[in-house]
Write a protein that holds these residues in place. Structure first.
Motif, PDB file in Angstrom:
ATOM      1  N   MET A   1       0.834  -1.210   0.000  1.00 26.87           N
ATOM      2  CA  MET A   1       0.000   0.000   0.000  1.00 26.87           C
ATOM      3  C   MET A   1       0.862   1.252   0.000  1.00 26.87           C
ATOM      4  O   MET A   1       0.556   2.232  -0.685  1.00 26.87           O
ATOM      5  N   LYS A   2       1.956   1.211   0.765  1.00 26.14           N
ATOM      6  CA  LYS A   2       2.866   2.375   0.790  1.00 26.14           C
ATOM      7  C   LYS A   2       3.445   2.602  -0.608  1.00 26.14           C
ATOM      8  O   LYS A   2       3.555   3.733  -1.074  1.00 26.14           O
TER       9      LYS A   2
ATOM     10  N   ILE B   1       2.096   1.654  -3.465  1.00 21.14           N
ATOM     11  CA  ILE B   1       1.020   2.119  -4.348  1.00 21.14           C
ATOM     12  C   ILE B   1       0.764   3.614  -4.121  1.00 21.14           C
ATOM     13  O   ILE B   1       0.586   4.377  -5.075  1.00 21.14           O
ATOM     14  N   ASN B   2       0.779   4.020  -2.858  1.00 24.14           N
ATOM     15  CA  ASN B   2       0.577   5.443  -2.568  1.00 24.14           C
ATOM     16  C   ASN B   2       1.701   6.287  -3.145  1.00 24.14           C
ATOM     17  O   ASN B   2       1.468   7.402  -3.624  1.00 24.14           O
TER      18      ASN B   2
ATOM     19  N   LYS C   1       1.070   6.635  -6.740  1.00 26.47           N
ATOM     20  CA  LYS C   1      -0.041   7.584  -6.924  1.00 26.47           C
ATOM     21  C   LYS C   1       0.477   9.024  -6.901  1.00 26.47           C
ATOM     22  O   LYS C   1       0.005   9.878  -7.657  1.00 26.47           O
ATOM     23  N   GLN C   2       1.459   9.261  -6.036  1.00 29.28           N
ATOM     24  CA  GLN C   2       2.027  10.621  -5.942  1.00 29.28           C
ATOM     25  C   GLN C   2       2.702  11.040  -7.251  1.00 29.28           C
ATOM     26  O   GLN C   2       2.854  12.228  -7.521  1.00 29.28           O
TER      27      GLN C   2
ATOM     28  N   LYS D   1      -9.510   3.472   4.723  1.00 31.86           N
ATOM     29  CA  LYS D   1      -8.163   3.977   5.001  1.00 31.86           C
ATOM     30  C   LYS D   1      -7.249   3.831   3.790  1.00 31.86           C
ATOM     31  O   LYS D   1      -6.273   4.558   3.644  1.00 31.86           O
ATOM     32  N   LYS D   2      -7.571   2.861   2.951  1.00 30.33           N
ATOM     33  CA  LYS D   2      -6.654   2.545   1.850  1.00 30.33           C
ATOM     34  C   LYS D   2      -6.916   3.366   0.594  1.00 30.33           C
ATOM     35  O   LYS D   2      -5.974   3.755  -0.096  1.00 30.33           O
ATOM     36  N   PHE D   3      -8.196   3.569   0.287  1.00 34.36           N
ATOM     37  CA  PHE D   3      -8.502   4.100  -1.045  1.00 34.36           C
ATOM     38  C   PHE D   3      -9.261   5.418  -0.999  1.00 34.36           C
ATOM     39  O   PHE D   3     -10.057   5.667  -0.087  1.00 34.36           O
ATOM     40  N   ASP D   4      -9.044   6.241  -2.032  1.00 33.91           N
ATOM     41  CA  ASP D   4      -9.743   7.530  -2.131  1.00 33.91           C
ATOM     42  C   ASP D   4     -11.207   7.331  -2.504  1.00 33.91           C
ATOM     43  O   ASP D   4     -12.089   8.016  -2.011  1.00 33.91           O
TER      44      ASP D   4
END
Lengths: 278, 205
Positions: free
Chosen positions: B128-129, B131-132, B135-136, B153-156
């Motif tokens: 997840m880190k 993937i985030n 995403k940045q 908590k995980k997804f927008d």
């Protein structure tokens, strides 16, 4: 005793032809075998070999040799098997089993009905000592063609074999790659029928590749080592059959099996099971 | 979206194009079960597959591709595993290798199919880190999952599907009991009662 052991049989033209054929078949089958075992296509390969029987029966009835029939027969079988498997909903193994047994049975019936003069034992177990110069040329052309196709499409076929959906998303022509692999596999198998026959062709296709997988770390090294195992199996099998008056095809298969037992033992009991890196 | 299954009805546009025309914008991380793990490939070979197109006819690697592969492996933190056999990797590492493969493509949209299905909690957190971080970089990331734990908590945004669109929007707002009921039907009660240390009436007692 010495080098004469290797050179003595080569006094005979038929042995030279047999040696070239054995070497080409052994290497070609093992290289394709590396893909076949990892794609779990052993049963498919067996079906391809057995499905040649009716085509050979009809072809020989009309006066063609097995070498002359090889290329068209291989392509027809590959396309037919590929089409049936893709378009039936009964499962791949079941489809292959039905085609396999039906074609093999049809072959025997045609041989009987058409009264074709084929030595079934040669067809089933190979008769490498009977290959003609024309047969050698055909096998050489097949060898170059198959390896050239595999060389050019190596990365695409490997991608498709490893991750078919991913390859499709990447816009690779997966239908083309599927049929292309089936065709080169069929060409390899049909081209090697004279060497080890319909029944034993699977042994040189699968056993050297499986042995290599047991003692190597990577796919590329397994292809290289498999090709060496294939060449050693077929050539040494031929020499053993010459000196001990044994049937050549089965002897090659047994040498391949011996290498497998050795590889299996090494893999199982040595501290470092994977011996050969790239 | 990946252009594999034809649309049964309606229309779909990606950057104004049909899915088949937009394949170059799509990076796809398949489900673990779709991969043929029989092949003893190296991490490098798998990541390099992201650079294979239908016009790839050279079986050898080149320096330019090697640099792209190394850059992608650096991003997912697996550069030291570049020569490792994929069969020696953990589930989380395999997902990162497949993620690196899509990064080599430079695709704007990443589709991850059940990305967390074969990984433990720690590896899921690492993933997840990662993937985030991706995403940045301005990438759009779509993840298909059956796991609704901590979705908010995980997804927008979350799109809830059960043969039709049940809900779409901020997970903390749209993941209501009614929506979960619509998605999971009679199993809703199990999900409701299933918290750490409490398995409701379905714990075999």
């Amino acid at each position: 005793m010495g080098i004469e052991i290797l050179t003595d049989p080569l006094r005979y033209d038929f042995m030279v032809r047999a040696l070239i054929t054995a070497l080409l078949s052994g290497v070609m089958l093992s290289i394709l075998g590396s893909f076949t075992i990892n794609k779990n296509m052993g049963f498919m390969a067996d079906a391809i070999a057995h499905s040649t029987l009716p085509i050979i029966a009809v072809g020989v009835f009309f006066g063609f040799s097995i070498s002359e029939l090889g290329i068209p027969a291989a392509i027809v079988i590959a396309l037919f098997l590929g089409f049936i498997i893709k378009n039936s909903n009964i499962g791949e193994d079941t489809s292959i089993g039905i085609i396999f047994s039906s074609f093999f049975a049809l072959g025997f019936v045609l041989i009987s009905v058409l009264e074709v003069s084929i030595n079934l034992e040669d067809l089933l177990f190979g008769q490498i000592l009977a290959v003609s110069s024309f047969d050698v040329i055909v096998i050489f052309i097949l060898f170059v063609t198959v390896l050239a196709i595999l060389f050019v499409f190596f990365k695409q076929i490997l991608f498709y074999s490893f991750d078919p959906i991913g390859a499709q998303v990447r816009d690779l022509n997966v239908t083309f790659l599927n049929y292309l692999f089936l065709i080169i596999l069929s060409l390899t198998i049909v081209g090697s029928l004279q060497t080890v026959g319909i029944v034993l062709v699977l042994s040189l296709l699968l056993i050297p590749a499986a042995s290599a997988k047991l003692v190597t770390k990577t796919f590329l090294s397994s292809i290289k080592v498999g090709a060496i195992f294939g060449a050693v199996s077929s050539v040494s099998g031929l020499y053993l059959s010459y000196y001990f008056n044994l049937p050549s095809g089965p002897t090659m298969s047994l040498v391949a099996s011996s290498i497998f037992i050795l590889s299996f033992t090494v893999n199982k009991f040595m501290q470092k099971p994977k011996l050969i890196n790239e | 979206m990946a252009g594999i299954t034809p649309l049964s009805h309606g229309s779909l546009k990606i950057k104004g194009m049909d899915p088949n025309e937009a394949k170059s914008f799509i990076g796809y991380v398949p489900q673990n079960s779709q991969i043929n793990w029989n092949f003893p490939l190296s991490v490098k070979q798998v990541v390099e597959m992201g650079l294979i197109t239908k016009n790839t006819f050279n079986p050898f690697s080149n320096r330019k591709n090697d640099a792209i592969v190394e850059d992608s492996l650096n991003k997912v933190g697996l550069i030291e595993k570049i020569s490792e056999n994929i069969n020696n990797l953990s589930g989380g590492q395999l997902q990162r290798v497949l993620l690196a493969r899509t990064l080599t493509q430079g695709a704007d949209i990443l589709l991850l199919d059940e990305a967390f299905s074969a990984v433990d909690i720690g590896a899921e957190d690492d993933l997840m880190k990662l993937i985030n971080g991706i995403k940045q970089d301005g990438k759009t990331i779509l993840i298909a999952t059956h796991d609704i734990n901590n979705v908010e908590k995980k997804f927008d945004e979350v799109l809830c599907l059960n043969r039709h669109c049940c809900a779409f929007g901020d997970p903390s707002e749209v993941l209501t009991e009614d929506v979960i009921q619509e998605m999971y039907g009679s199993h809703t009660q199990i999900l409701k009662e299933h918290t750490p240390g409490n398995h409701g009436d379905h714990n075999g007692n």
